[in-house]
Design a protein around this motif. Structure first.
Motif, PDB file in Angstrom:
ATOM      1  N   LEU A 128     -14.436  19.587 -16.975  1.00 45.13           N
ATOM      2  CA  LEU A 128     -13.235  19.778 -17.770  1.00 45.13           C
ATOM      3  C   LEU A 128     -12.439  20.908 -17.142  1.00 45.13           C
ATOM      4  O   LEU A 128     -12.964  22.000 -16.920  1.00 45.13           O
ATOM      5  N   THR A 129     -11.175  20.655 -16.848  1.00 43.89           N
ATOM      6  CA  THR A 129     -10.293  21.667 -16.275  1.00 43.89           C
ATOM      7  C   THR A 129      -9.148  21.896 -17.247  1.00 43.89           C
ATOM      8  O   THR A 129      -8.443  20.957 -17.616  1.00 43.89           O
ATOM      9  N   HIS A 134     -22.810  15.873 -27.663  1.00 44.37           N
ATOM     10  CA  HIS A 134     -23.571  15.053 -26.722  1.00 44.37           C
ATOM     11  C   HIS A 134     -24.342  14.029 -27.536  1.00 44.37           C
ATOM     12  O   HIS A 134     -25.234  14.360 -28.309  1.00 44.37           O
ATOM     13  N   LYS A 135     -23.952  12.772 -27.398  1.00 48.65           N
ATOM     14  CA  LYS A 135     -24.587  11.707 -28.172  1.00 48.65           C
ATOM     15  C   LYS A 135     -25.453  10.853 -27.252  1.00 48.65           C
ATOM     16  O   LYS A 135     -25.062  10.554 -26.133  1.00 48.65           O
ATOM     17  N   GLU A 195     -14.071  11.370 -24.472  1.00 52.08           N
ATOM     18  CA  GLU A 195     -13.951  11.210 -25.920  1.00 52.08           C
ATOM     19  C   GLU A 195     -14.830  12.191 -26.696  1.00 52.08           C
ATOM     20  O   GLU A 195     -14.622  12.408 -27.888  1.00 52.08           O
ATOM     21  N   ASP A 196     -15.860  12.751 -26.039  1.00 50.91           N
ATOM     22  CA  ASP A 196     -16.810  13.636 -26.707  1.00 50.91           C
ATOM     23  C   ASP A 196     -16.388  15.100 -26.663  1.00 50.91           C
ATOM     24  O   ASP A 196     -17.088  15.968 -27.194  1.00 50.91           O
ATOM     25  N   VAL A 197     -15.238  15.391 -26.022  1.00 50.63           N
ATOM     26  CA  VAL A 197     -14.807  16.771 -25.811  1.00 50.63           C
ATOM     27  C   VAL A 197     -13.462  16.991 -26.494  1.00 50.63           C
ATOM     28  O   VAL A 197     -12.585  16.133 -26.455  1.00 50.63           O
ATOM     29  N   LYS A 198     -13.310  18.155 -27.125  1.00 50.65           N
ATOM     30  CA  LYS A 198     -12.062  18.492 -27.811  1.00 50.65           C
ATOM     31  C   LYS A 198     -11.639  19.903 -27.408  1.00 50.65           C
ATOM     32  O   LYS A 198     -12.460  20.817 -27.388  1.00 50.65           O
ATOM     33  N   VAL A 199     -10.345  20.064 -27.092  1.00 51.97           N
ATOM     34  CA  VAL A 199      -9.779  21.369 -26.751  1.00 51.97           C
ATOM     35  C   VAL A 199      -8.640  21.641 -27.720  1.00 51.97           C
ATOM     36  O   VAL A 199      -7.748  20.803 -27.885  1.00 51.97           O
TER      37      VAL A 199
END
Length: 97
Positions: free
Chosen positions: A77-78, A39-40, A22-26
Motif C-alpha cells: 500500500l502506497t 485479514h480473512k 478490498e480488505d484495506v481502508k485508509v
C-alpha cells in the motif's frame, strides 16, 4: 512501514502480504491518518479467527489532509500525502503620493 518525506509530499509504504485491496481502508479525519484492515481466510473453519489491524498517524503541521491518494499493488500500500503549498514571497510596490 516506511515513511519518506520530500519537499512536496509524505510517502507512506506499508507491506500487507496476502491482503486484497478490498480488505484495506485508509481514512483522514481530524488531522489523523488511519490505516485499517482485516485479514480473512478464504476458507472459514471452526476455531479460526480473522485478524484485524489499525494504525493511526497524527498528520504533521505541513501536511494537507485534503490531498491524499493511495494505491495498492503486489501487497504494498502506497499513500501519497501532499504538503501545503508554500506561499511565495511577493513584493508589493507602495506608492507614496
Amino acid at each position: 512501514m516506511d515513511i519518506i518525506e520530500d519537499e512536496k509530499e509524505y510517502l507512506i509504504k506499508a507491506e500487507l502480504p496476502e491482503l486484497k485491496k478490498e480488505d484495506v481502508k485508509v481514512t483522514v479525519q481530524d488531522d489523523v491518518l488511519t490505516l485499517s484492515g482485516e485479514h480473512k481466510d478464504e476458507k472459514e473453519e471452526k476455531g479460526k479467527k480473522c485478524h484485524r489491524f489499525e494504525r493511526s498517524f497524527a498528520l504533521p503541521g505541513d501536511a494537507d489532509g485534503t490531498k491524499v491518494s493511495a494505491e495498492f499493488k503486489d501487497g504494498v500500500l502506497t499513500i501519497h500525502l501532499q504538503k501545503f503549498e508554500k506561499a511565495t514571497p511577493k513584493a508589493i510596490e507602495v506608492k507614496i503620493p
